[in-house]
Design an enzyme around this catalytic site. Structure first.
Site, PDB file in Angstrom:
ATOM      1  N   GLY A  78      42.395  41.293  39.534  1.00 29.12           N
ATOM      2  CA  GLY A  78      41.100  40.714  39.194  1.00 29.12           C
ATOM      3  C   GLY A  78      40.981  40.274  37.748  1.00 29.12           C
ATOM      4  O   GLY A  78      39.880  40.035  37.254  1.00 29.12           O
ATOM      5  N   LYS A  79      42.119  40.136  37.086  1.00 26.25           N
ATOM      6  CA  LYS A  79      42.136  39.758  35.668  1.00 26.25           C
ATOM      7  C   LYS A  79      41.494  38.397  35.423  1.00 26.25           C
ATOM      8  O   LYS A  79      40.756  38.210  34.450  1.00 26.25           O
ATOM      9  CB  LYS A  79      43.586  39.777  35.171  1.00 26.25           C
ATOM     10  CG  LYS A  79      43.786  39.431  33.716  1.00 26.25           C
ATOM     11  CD  LYS A  79      45.237  39.597  33.320  1.00 26.25           C
ATOM     12  CE  LYS A  79      46.132  38.491  33.848  1.00 26.25           C
ATOM     13  NZ  LYS A  79      46.593  38.636  35.222  1.00 26.25           N
ATOM     14  N   VAL A 120      39.190  36.889  37.239  1.00 27.26           N
ATOM     15  CA  VAL A 120      37.740  37.017  37.417  1.00 27.26           C
ATOM     16  C   VAL A 120      37.119  37.623  36.162  1.00 27.26           C
ATOM     17  O   VAL A 120      36.077  37.163  35.674  1.00 27.26           O
ATOM     18  CB  VAL A 120      37.416  37.870  38.660  1.00 27.26           C
ATOM     19  CG1 VAL A 120      35.922  38.166  38.744  1.00 27.26           C
ATOM     20  CG2 VAL A 120      37.884  37.160  39.924  1.00 27.26           C
ATOM     21  N   LYS A 180      44.873  29.340  29.476  1.00 28.50           N
ATOM     22  CA  LYS A 180      45.967  29.996  30.211  1.00 28.50           C
ATOM     23  C   LYS A 180      47.246  29.278  29.787  1.00 28.50           C
ATOM     24  O   LYS A 180      47.476  28.130  30.181  1.00 28.50           O
ATOM     25  CB  LYS A 180      45.737  29.862  31.717  1.00 28.50           C
ATOM     26  CG  LYS A 180      46.883  30.346  32.585  1.00 28.50           C
ATOM     27  CD  LYS A 180      46.652  31.752  33.042  1.00 28.50           C
ATOM     28  CE  LYS A 180      47.720  32.164  34.061  1.00 28.50           C
ATOM     29  NZ  LYS A 180      47.457  33.496  34.606  1.00 28.50           N
ATOM     30  N   SER A 191      51.809  29.368  36.964  1.00 36.00           N
ATOM     31  CA  SER A 191      52.857  29.281  37.987  1.00 36.00           C
ATOM     32  C   SER A 191      52.197  29.171  39.353  1.00 36.00           C
ATOM     33  O   SER A 191      51.434  30.060  39.749  1.00 36.00           O
ATOM     34  CB  SER A 191      53.754  30.523  37.945  1.00 36.00           C
ATOM     35  OG  SER A 191      54.376  30.663  36.689  1.00 36.00           O
ATOM     36  N   GLY A 229      46.914  36.037  30.062  1.00 31.07           N
ATOM     37  CA  GLY A 229      48.329  36.082  30.391  1.00 31.07           C
ATOM     38  C   GLY A 229      48.543  35.986  31.893  1.00 31.07           C
ATOM     39  O   GLY A 229      47.646  35.627  32.650  1.00 31.07           O
ATOM     40  N   ALA A 230      49.753  36.303  32.334  1.00 29.88           N
ATOM     41  CA  ALA A 230      50.083  36.260  33.764  1.00 29.88           C
ATOM     42  C   ALA A 230      50.589  37.626  34.188  1.00 29.88           C
ATOM     43  O   ALA A 230      51.487  38.186  33.558  1.00 29.88           O
ATOM     44  CB  ALA A 230      51.151  35.197  34.038  1.00 29.88           C
ATOM     45  N   ARG A 261      33.440  45.616  42.451  1.00 30.28           N
ATOM     46  CA  ARG A 261      33.652  44.573  43.453  1.00 30.28           C
ATOM     47  C   ARG A 261      32.306  43.927  43.759  1.00 30.28           C
ATOM     48  O   ARG A 261      31.303  44.611  43.944  1.00 30.28           O
ATOM     49  CB  ARG A 261      34.246  45.168  44.729  1.00 30.28           C
ATOM     50  CG  ARG A 261      35.608  45.809  44.525  1.00 30.28           C
ATOM     51  CD  ARG A 261      36.140  46.382  45.829  1.00 30.28           C
ATOM     52  NE  ARG A 261      37.358  47.121  45.617  1.00 30.28           N
ATOM     53  CZ  ARG A 261      38.570  46.575  45.555  1.00 30.28           C
ATOM     54  NH1 ARG A 261      38.706  45.264  45.690  1.00 30.28           N
ATOM     55  NH2 ARG A 261      39.638  47.329  45.358  1.00 30.28           N
ATOM     56  N   LEU A 262      32.292  42.623  43.816  1.00 28.03           N
ATOM     57  CA  LEU A 262      31.052  41.896  44.058  1.00 28.03           C
ATOM     58  C   LEU A 262      31.015  41.385  45.490  1.00 28.03           C
ATOM     59  O   LEU A 262      31.996  40.807  45.978  1.00 28.03           O
ATOM     60  CB  LEU A 262      30.932  40.720  43.083  1.00 28.03           C
ATOM     61  CG  LEU A 262      30.951  41.086  41.586  1.00 28.03           C
ATOM     62  CD1 LEU A 262      30.957  39.829  40.735  1.00 28.03           C
ATOM     63  CD2 LEU A 262      29.768  41.970  41.238  1.00 28.03           C
TER      64      LEU A 262
END
EC number: 6.3.3.3
Length: 212
Positions: A15-16, A18, A33, A37, A101-102, A185-186
Site C-alpha cells: 500500500g506504499k 496509496v 517515481k 516497471s 521507491g519500488a 484499509r478503506l
C-alpha cells in the site's frame, strides 16, 4: 529548500503508493517515481494522480519507464535499457517533493546498485511504510537497521492495514523510531476517502521537520 521526502516500504504490495498519494495530497506536494516497471496496468504515477487530487503537472515524469513488470534491474535488461543510477538526482521543485521507491529498500536498480544506495546518496528524510500483518516485526526492524547503517535520516514508520497495537509498539520501541500513524484499509478507495483517512491518522507537520 522545500521538504524532500522519500517514501519506501518493507515489501512490495503493502500500500506504499496509496500512502504516497495521501501524503502528496496532504502536503500539496509534487510527486515523483524515478523508475516504473510494468506499463500494462495503471502506473504508480497514474494512481497517485487519481488518488491525491493533485493536478497533472504535479506528477513528474518517471526517469525510466520499463515495459516489463519485474524488478527494475531485470526489467531494464529485458527491455534493453541501461539505468544510469548516477543520473537519478532529486528534481528541484518549489514545493514539497514526495519521492516513491519500488518495493523494498534492497530492490536492485542494476546488478550493482539497490534503491537504498541511491537513497543514501540523496540523504533525504525517509518514511518507512510497513504492513501490520504477521511477519511485519522482522521485516520492519531489518529495514530500520539497513537505513540506520547507511545514516539515512528516518522520519518514522507509517503503518498500513488493520490495527495491531502490539506489533506497532514493539517495532517503535526496538527500532527506536517514531510511529507516524496508521492508515487503515478503506472500504472505498478514492481521493475523498483517502484524504479523510489520512487526515484522521497522520499529522502533516510530522513529515516536514528534521528526522528525530
Amino acid at each position: 529548500m522545500s521538504a524532500r521526502i522519500v517514501v519506501t516500504g518493507t515489501d512490495t504490495g503493502i500500500g506504499k503508493t496509496v500512502f504516497a498519494a495521501a501524503l502528496a495530497g496532504a502536503l500539496d506536494a509534487t510527486y515523483w517515481k524515478p523508475v516504473q516497471s510494468g506499463l500494462e496496468d495503471e502506473t504508480d504515477s497514474g494512481a497517485v494522480q487519481r488518488l491525491s487530487g493533485l493536478a497533472a503537472d504535479r506528477i513528474l515524469p518517471e526517469r525510466y519507464r520499463l515495459q516489463t513488470p519485474a524488478s527494475p534491474h531485470l526489467a531494464a535488461e529485458i527491455d534493453g535499457v541501461d539505468i544510469d543510477v548516477a543520473a537519478l538526482e532529486l528534481p528541484s521543485v518549489s514545493r514539497p517533493l514526495v519521492v516513491e521507491g519500488a518495493g523494498g529498500l534492497m530492490v536492485p536498480l542494476t546488478r550493482e546498485t539497490t534503491y537504498i544506495d541511491v537513497f543514501a546518496r540523496w540523504a533525504a528524510p525517509l518514511v518507512l511504510c510497513a504492513r501490520t500483518s504477521l511477519g511485519t516485526i522482522n521485516h520492519t526492524l531489518l529495514s530500520i537497521e539497513a537505513i540506520r547503517a547507511r545514516d539515512i535520516p528516518l522520519l518514522g514508520v507509517a503503518f498500513l492495514g488493520d490495527e495491531n497495537l502490539d506489533s506497532e509498539q514493539i517495532i517503535v520501541e526496538l527500532g527506536h523510531t517514531r510511529r507516524l500513524g496508521r492508515l487503515p484499509r478503506l472500504e472505498r478507495l478514492d481521493a475523498a476517502a483517502l484524504r479523510a483517512g489520512f487526515a484522521a491518522a497522520f499529522e502533516p507537520r510530522d513529515f516536514l521537520g528534521d528526522a528525530p
